[in-house]
Design an enzyme around this catalytic site. Structure first.
Site, short mmCIF file in Angstrom:
data_model
loop_
_atom_site.label_atom_id
_atom_site.label_comp_id
_atom_site.label_asym_id
_atom_site.label_seq_id
_atom_site.Cartn_x
_atom_site.Cartn_y
_atom_site.Cartn_z
N GLY A 214 115.58 4.23 129.98
CA GLY A 214 115.53 5.31 130.95
C GLY A 214 115.59 6.65 130.26
O GLY A 214 115.05 6.84 129.19
N ILE A 215 116.28 7.59 130.91
CA ILE A 215 116.40 8.93 130.36
C ILE A 215 117.87 9.33 130.32
O ILE A 215 118.70 8.77 131.03
CB ILE A 215 115.61 9.95 131.21
CG1 ILE A 215 116.07 9.89 132.67
CG2 ILE A 215 114.12 9.69 131.10
CD1 ILE A 215 115.50 10.97 133.54
N GLY A 216 118.18 10.30 129.46
CA GLY A 216 119.54 10.81 129.38
C GLY A 216 120.20 10.52 128.06
O GLY A 216 119.57 10.03 127.10
N ILE A 218 122.57 8.32 127.02
CA ILE A 218 122.71 6.95 126.52
C ILE A 218 121.40 6.41 125.96
O ILE A 218 121.38 5.89 124.83
CB ILE A 218 123.31 6.03 127.60
CG1 ILE A 218 124.77 6.41 127.86
CG2 ILE A 218 123.19 4.57 127.19
CD1 ILE A 218 125.44 5.65 128.97
N GLU A 237 109.37 2.23 132.92
CA GLU A 237 108.95 3.05 134.06
C GLU A 237 108.88 4.52 133.69
O GLU A 237 108.00 5.25 134.13
CB GLU A 237 109.89 2.85 135.23
CG GLU A 237 111.31 3.33 134.97
CD GLU A 237 112.24 3.03 136.13
OE1 GLU A 237 112.83 3.96 136.67
OE2 GLU A 237 112.35 1.84 136.48
N GLY A 335 114.13 1.86 139.11
CA GLY A 335 113.56 0.59 138.68
C GLY A 335 114.57 -0.38 138.12
O GLY A 335 114.20 -1.37 137.47
#
Length: 435
Positions: A214-216, A218, A237, A335
């Site tokens: 994902g994003i961010g 972590i 995604e 997602g």
């Protein structure tokens, strides 16, 4: 007519284009880096010209002007992914929220919401008259297939991407030329906790694995710990800037993938100009609609899929809450469920829920005896595989309720372990000693 003549005939001002929106219409707009701000600004400036118009979109990097008090009776937001700018409006009933898995949004738009108008951002046309949806193919491109009116902001800053990301100028109603830097998300300096989580997640990733990130902080921290790996794949995604160094170094080369071999597959790009510059005119990156990228069957066709998602809270049974806190809508499922289940179907696939052990400066444990009242469960206890915090890895798949609780207590913040142990002992009538 040539495509150039067709394009010129459809070129209008934003003020002229929005006249195609009628009272009572449903309008779907692009989101994140593909939000068409120039057209949206025109809609807001002329809001008194519109009545009972529903605007549907996902995560906004802007200020969600549809939620302003003066918009009542003119525009109303139907949000598919809550953000800071609209959470209060959703909670107080001044905006709507529709819960839906990311993979199902194209279906919901086409068959249930049924917008008449789509508003998006595209690149300038190429020599064949094709424009690219660039960073934001996801549900955005598909929505333009099923709406009567399609209005596109043509922005030179939108990268041109490969895959299933282009349409011809003949397929649009109006074009509005307005160049402005895309809204983006730059990577921030990582905390010690994020770095520790990154190391723990990286320990679960093997050479040749196919990643969903994902994003961010972590995901960025995980990316920094993968430079000793090789032949990784990427089918996700959306991603942020953190993947770019791995792609440039050839750590992510997609050689071991069973489908789209040698190609990175994304539904959306959610970073800064660093990511936009990398994907621009890069045939090694392919963008596809989200009902393809996030289809569990498609995901499972690659072996060794490792999905990595986060959450707000997890209880001792392993129930994951990722998008609500009580009745407050914080974000959306996105997602997470798509990829948790896709990874489970993949040969040797694994899913990881990665999170900090606490929130609000270590005052709240994110591992709890029971989830906060009236919160919505995102990923069921049956689907959860591994959970990672800065304190280690909890393996939940196939474990008993007692074993699950013990695993989770081990990776909780030490400040809250006694409270969790007390709950365990009261629930299971046996002593537990976790240091």
């Amino acid at each position: 007519m040539s495509w150039q003549e067709i394009y010129k005939s459809k070129l209008v001002s934003a003020e002229e284009a929005i006249k195609a929106i009628k009272d009572g219409d449903r309008v779907v707009t692009g989101f994140a880096c593909g939000e068409p701000f120039a057209i949206e600004r025109a809609m807001i400036e002329h809001y008194t010209d519109f009545h009972d118009v529903q605007v549907t979109n996902m995560l906004s990097l802007g200020d969600s002007p549809w939620c302003r008090p003066e918009m009542k009776g003119h525009f109303r937001l139907n949000c598919l992914f809550a953000s800071k700018s609209n959470r209060k409006a959703i909670l107080e009933g001044d905006a709507d929220f529709t819960p839906v898995n990311f993979s199902e949004i194209p279906f919901v738009l086409k068959n249930i919401i049924k917008p008449r108008v789509a508003v998006c951002t595209v690149s300038p046309p190429d020599e064949h008259g094709n424009v690219s949806f660039g960073t934001t193919v996801d549900y955005t491109k598909g929505a333009t297939d099923h709406t009567e009116i399609v209005i596109a902001q043509v922005n030179k800053y939108m990268p041109r991407t490969f895959g299933n990301s282009t349409k011809n100028v003949r397929d649009f109603t109006y074009f509005v030329e307005h160049d402005e830097p895309l809204p983006g998300v730059k990577s921030l300096e990582l905390s010690e906790v994020e770095i520790a989580i990154g190391k723990n997640c990286a320990s679960l990733i093997n050479d040749g694995d196919c990643l969903q990130l994902g994003i961010g902080g972590i995901p960025d921290a995980i990316c920094k710990e993968l430079f000793d790996k090789k032949d990784l794949g990427l089918h996700s995604e959306l991603v942020g800037d953190g993947v770019v160094p791995l792609l440039e170094a050839g750590i992510i080369n997609n050689k071991k993938k069973q489908i789209h071999t040698g190609r990175t597959v994304l539904g959306a790009a959610f970073g800064s100009e660093i990511l936009c510059n990398y994907i621009n005119n890069n045939p090694a990156v392919e963008m596809y609609p989200i009902n393809y990228v996030n289809d569990a069957y498609v995901i499972s066709q690659n072996d060794n899929v490792v999905s990595i998602n986060s959450c707000l809270q997890i209880d001792l049974m392993g129930q994951v809450v990722a998008d609500t806190m009580g009745l407050s809508q914080i974000s959306a499922v996105g997602g997470q469920v798509d990829f948790v289940r896709g990874a489970a179907l993949s040969k040797n696939g694994r899913s990881i829920i990665a999170m900090t052990s606490t929130a609000k400066n270590d005052t709240i444990s994110k591992i709890v005896p029971v989830i906060t009242d009236r919160s919505a469960i995102t990923t069921t206890r049956n689907d959860v595989n591994m959970v990672v915090t800065e304190f280690g890895v909890a393996h939940l798949k196939g474990r008993t309720m007692r074993e699950r609780a013990k695993e989770l207590i081990k990776i909780a913040h030490p400040k809250f372990r006694k409270m969790l142990c007390d709950e365990y002992e009261a629930r299971y009538k046996e002593k537990i000693n976790i240091e």
